[in-house]
Scaffold this motif. Structure first.
Motif, PDB file in Angstrom:
ATOM      1  N   GLY A   2       1.453  -0.420   1.379  1.00 42.92           N
ATOM      2  CA  GLY A   2       0.857  -0.507   2.705  1.00 42.92           C
ATOM      3  C   GLY A   2      -0.069   0.654   2.988  1.00 42.92           C
ATOM      4  N   ARG A   3       0.021   1.702   2.165  1.00 43.81           N
ATOM      5  CA  ARG A   3      -0.871   2.852   2.303  1.00 43.81           C
ATOM      6  C   ARG A   3      -2.168   2.598   1.547  1.00 43.81           C
ATOM      7  NH1 ARG A   3       4.327   5.604   2.004  1.00 43.81           N
ATOM      8  NH2 ARG A   3       4.322   5.401  -0.265  1.00 43.81           N
ATOM      9  N   THR A   4      -3.229   3.298   1.949  1.00 42.38           N
ATOM     10  CA  THR A   4      -4.467   3.243   1.184  1.00 42.38           C
ATOM     11  C   THR A   4      -4.288   4.090  -0.074  1.00 42.38           C
ATOM     12  OG1 THR A   4      -5.412   5.206   2.234  1.00 42.38           O
ATOM     13  CG2 THR A   4      -5.834   3.060   3.298  1.00 42.38           C
ATOM     14  N   VAL A   5      -5.215   3.957  -1.007  1.00 43.52           N
ATOM     15  CA  VAL A   5      -5.171   4.769  -2.228  1.00 43.52           C
ATOM     16  C   VAL A   5      -5.177   6.245  -1.869  1.00 43.52           C
ATOM     17  CG1 VAL A   5      -6.498   5.466  -4.267  1.00 43.52           C
ATOM     18  CG2 VAL A   5      -6.190   3.024  -3.743  1.00 43.52           C
ATOM     19  N   ALA A   6      -6.053   6.637  -0.936  1.00 42.71           N
ATOM     20  CA  ALA A   6      -6.137   8.048  -0.530  1.00 42.71           C
ATOM     21  C   ALA A   6      -4.825   8.526   0.064  1.00 42.71           C
ATOM     22  CB  ALA A   6      -7.281   8.237   0.466  1.00 42.71           C
ATOM     23  N   ASP A   7      -4.221   7.701   0.933  1.00 42.80           N
ATOM     24  CA  ASP A   7      -2.957   8.083   1.556  1.00 42.80           C
ATOM     25  C   ASP A   7      -1.812   8.113   0.549  1.00 42.80           C
ATOM     26  OD1 ASP A   7      -4.096   8.435   4.017  1.00 42.80           O
ATOM     27  OD2 ASP A   7      -3.516   6.471   4.806  1.00 42.80           O
ATOM     28  N   GLN A  44      -1.236   0.739  -9.963  1.00 46.40           N
ATOM     29  CA  GLN A  44      -1.662  -0.029  -8.791  1.00 46.40           C
ATOM     30  C   GLN A  44      -3.098   0.287  -8.378  1.00 46.40           C
ATOM     31  OE1 GLN A  44       1.379   0.888  -5.907  1.00 46.40           O
ATOM     32  NE2 GLN A  44       2.816  -0.610  -6.741  1.00 46.40           N
ATOM     33  N   ILE A  45      -3.519   1.520  -8.601  1.00 47.88           N
ATOM     34  CA  ILE A  45      -4.915   1.883  -8.297  1.00 47.88           C
ATOM     35  C   ILE A  45      -5.872   1.131  -9.222  1.00 47.88           C
ATOM     36  CG2 ILE A  45      -6.589   3.781  -8.353  1.00 47.88           C
ATOM     37  CD1 ILE A  45      -4.291   5.622  -7.402  1.00 47.88           C
ATOM     38  N   ALA A  46      -5.482   0.975 -10.492  1.00 47.21           N
ATOM     39  CA  ALA A  46      -6.309   0.191 -11.427  1.00 47.21           C
ATOM     40  C   ALA A  46      -6.399  -1.261 -10.967  1.00 47.21           C
ATOM     41  CB  ALA A  46      -5.726   0.279 -12.832  1.00 47.21           C
ATOM     42  N   VAL A  48      -4.611   7.741 -17.302  1.00 48.94           N
ATOM     43  CA  VAL A  48      -5.662   6.724 -17.272  1.00 48.94           C
ATOM     44  C   VAL A  48      -4.955   5.369 -17.292  1.00 48.94           C
ATOM     45  CG1 VAL A  48      -7.526   5.652 -18.601  1.00 48.94           C
ATOM     46  CG2 VAL A  48      -7.399   8.142 -18.413  1.00 48.94           C
ATOM     47  N   ALA A  49      -5.456   4.413 -16.511  1.00 47.88           N
ATOM     48  CA  ALA A  49      -4.841   3.084 -16.483  1.00 47.88           C
ATOM     49  C   ALA A  49      -5.902   1.994 -16.521  1.00 47.88           C
ATOM     50  CB  ALA A  49      -3.970   2.919 -15.244  1.00 47.88           C
ATOM     51  N   VAL A  50      -5.534   0.848 -17.094  1.00 48.14           N
ATOM     52  CA  VAL A  50      -6.426  -0.304 -17.132  1.00 48.14           C
ATOM     53  C   VAL A  50      -5.740  -1.499 -16.471  1.00 48.14           C
ATOM     54  CG1 VAL A  50      -7.532   0.469 -19.267  1.00 48.14           C
ATOM     55  CG2 VAL A  50      -5.602  -1.114 -19.389  1.00 48.14           C
ATOM     56  N   ALA A  51      -6.553  -2.417 -15.974  1.00 43.30           N
ATOM     57  CA  ALA A  51      -6.052  -3.665 -15.409  1.00 43.30           C
ATOM     58  C   ALA A  51      -7.083  -4.738 -15.723  1.00 43.30           C
ATOM     59  CB  ALA A  51      -5.851  -3.538 -13.906  1.00 43.30           C
ATOM     60  N   SER A  52      -6.641  -5.948 -15.968  1.00 43.55           N
ATOM     61  CA  SER A  52      -7.605  -7.003 -16.329  1.00 43.55           C
ATOM     62  C   SER A  52      -7.169  -8.366 -15.812  1.00 43.55           C
ATOM     63  CB  SER A  52      -7.783  -7.060 -17.855  1.00 43.55           C
ATOM     64  OG  SER A  52      -6.549  -7.308 -18.488  1.00 43.55           O
ATOM     65  N   GLU A  53      -8.158  -9.241 -15.657  1.00 41.85           N
ATOM     66  CA  GLU A  53      -7.904 -10.627 -15.300  1.00 41.85           C
ATOM     67  C   GLU A  53      -9.089 -11.465 -15.785  1.00 41.85           C
ATOM     68  OE1 GLU A  53      -9.767 -10.752 -10.774  1.00 41.85           O
ATOM     69  OE2 GLU A  53      -7.583 -10.805 -11.045  1.00 41.85           O
ATOM     70  N   LYS A  54      -8.782 -12.499 -16.552  1.00 44.18           N
ATOM     71  CA  LYS A  54      -9.806 -13.392 -17.092  1.00 44.18           C
ATOM     72  C   LYS A  54     -10.956 -12.615 -17.736  1.00 44.18           C
ATOM     73  CE  LYS A  54      -8.656 -17.241 -14.022  1.00 44.18           C
ATOM     74  NZ  LYS A  54      -9.149 -18.194 -13.024  1.00 44.18           N
TER      75      LYS A  54
END
Length: 301
Positions: free
Chosen positions: A118-123, A95-97, A62-68
């Motif tokens: 350069g790849r999509t999340v799925a790729d 990176q997905i987060a 599980v990952a989190v990412a935040s901004e402001k």
């Protein structure tokens, strides 16, 4: 026939993360053309991913990412906890987060989002399936935001900053953003990770869950033989206790063991408007393997 040098194989391996022998075979098939070899590996990865897609993936990260005043939490699953220690997998989940923070938590939109590779999340997940050799999937994502205030995040069991086994977001509305409010939000995140509340407020409690609880409490109270008027008061008291167990704002603050969460927030001038808690593998039915039987099978017994 083009010469397949060790240096070319190494370059392809560094560019794709695929195994050495797979890279050599790809270059052979592509007659030394590196770009064509990359395409060959991608196609091979798609084939491998299809073969592995039926396997149960209940581990991962599980990952989190935040901004402001905005934050995201995602869960990406794999088959074994060994994969969670893989740096490439950790980076991908991280990176997905970050991608969810930009495009939102709709899974199809998120799967189509581009990553730094350069790849999509799925790729990217397909690429990792081919490289690591396990089924993987983006299971869920959630983004919370407030117009004014903070959305704090907390990760329990972190393997690296923002990546672990439990991720929590806490959205707090307030006149402005400040470090004290952000610190309070992280404390709320720790509290949620520990107590697993089912709802934010009393009004948010699932009606069917409340009815089931009330039904059980009524039967328990009637077993005492007391009059219906007394039973009703007993049940009301126990329902209040039920709320204190499952409603976040009614819970006892784990950091002092006596205050109510809502009182702590009121004191700091913030209003908790939403929270999210992702626990790795929660709700996934895992396969139970009989290790002794597997060993006996391999031994031919």
């Amino acid at each position: 026939m083009a010469e397949i040098t060790a240096a070319l194989v190494r370059e392809l391996r560094e560019a794709t993360g695929a195994g050495m022998m797979d890279c050599k075979k790809a270059l052979t098939e592509a007659n030394g053309d590196k770009e064509a070899a990359v395409d060959w590996l991608r196609k091979k990865g798609l084939s491998q991913a299809a073969k592995k897609s039926g396997r149960v993936a209940a581990e991962g990260l599980v990952a989190v990412a935040s901004e402001k005043n905005k934050a995201a939490v995602v869960e990406v699953n794999a088959e074994t906890d060994f994969v969670a220690r893989n740096e490439a997998f950790q980076t991908a989940v991280e990176q997905i987060a970050q991608a969810a923070l930009k495009v939102g938590d709709d899974l199809e939109t998120l799967k189509a989002a581009k990553l730094p590779s350069g790849r999509t999340v799925a790729d990217e997940l397909t690429h990792l399936v081919a490289t690591i050799g396990e089924n993987m999937s983006l299971r869920r994502a959630r983004v919370l935001s407030v117009s004014s205030g903070v959305v704090a995040s907390y990760v329990h069991g972190a393997l690296r900053p923002g990546v672990g086994r439990i991720g929590v977001l806490a959205a707090i509305e307030a006149p402005s953003e400040n470090e004290a409010l952000l610190a309070l939000g992280r404390q709320v995140g720790m509290h949620v990770a520990a107590t697993r509340p089912a709802a934010l407020t009393v009004d948010d409690v699932d009606a069917s869950a409340l009815e089931r609880e009330r039904s059980v409490l009524v039967e328990q109270a009637r077993a005492s033989g007391k009059p219906e008027a007394i039973i009703e008061k007993m049940v009301d008291g126990r329902i209040r206790k039920f709320y204190e167990e499952v409603v976040l704002l009614e819970q006892v603050w784990v950091h002092d063991g006596e205050s109510r969460v809502k009182k702590v927030l009121e004191k700091e001038g913030g209003k908790l408007v939403a929270f999210e808690r992702f626990q790795l593998g929660e709700g996934i039915e895992k396969e139970e393997n009989d290790f002794a039987a597997e060993v006996a099978k391999v031994a031919g017994k």
